[in-house]
Scaffold this active site. Structure first.
Site: not given
Length: 154
Positions: A61, A84, A89, A92, A117
């Site tokens: 981010l 990466c 779970e 997010h 990218n």
């Protein structure tokens, strides 16, 4: 059509090009491998080590804001985003993948600067390792090819 590209790749000559790399440290073993193979590929195609600025940020981010700062400097012909993101779970994963990708694209379009990218978005660590070397090299080649294309189009 005269002067058409005809789908052929440009010569990957990095001589004289200045390249910025922003690497996310989250999942650092994988992103270090991405960075290593990316840098090796840039150097193999004639980019001088002194013309590569490599910075790290905490995670995917944060990559776009560092790319934006590099773009604003008007010092680079191309940038490379490395990271990466491994699915967990919760939602997010989608948030980080979507927002980091959108941020990278926005910086590229806002500054008319090619950004390769190579922020991996994978299901598990095994997939990340399976892609790290190739994607690092691919990012270097994309950055060089797009820098040359924009040079031609200017």
């Amino acid at each position: 059509m005269q002067g058409a590209d005809k789908g052929q790749a440009r010569e990957l000559d990095g001589k004289g090009l200045r390249i910025g790399i922003v690497q996310a440290r989250f999942n650092q073993a994988v992103t270090d491998r991405l960075a290593q193979t990316c840098l090796e590929e840039l150097l193999a195609h004639g980019v001088e080590r002194r013309h590569v600025r490599h910075v790290t940020v905490p995670g995917a981010l944060e990559v776009p804001v560092a790319l934006q700062a590099m773009a604003e400097s008007e010092h680079f012909e191309a940038l490379i985003a490395l990271g990466c993101i491994i699915r967990g779970e919760t939602y997010h994963f989608e948030l980080v993948a979507n927002e980091s990708g959108a941020g990278v694209s926005r910086v590229s379009l806002d500054y008319r600067l090619p950004i390769a990218n190579a922020i991996l978005t994978v299901e598990n660590e095994a997939q990340a390792w399976a892609r790290a070397e190739d994607k690092g090299r691919d990012a270097a080649r994309v950055a060089l090819e797009m820098a040359k294309l924009l040079e031609e189009l200017s």
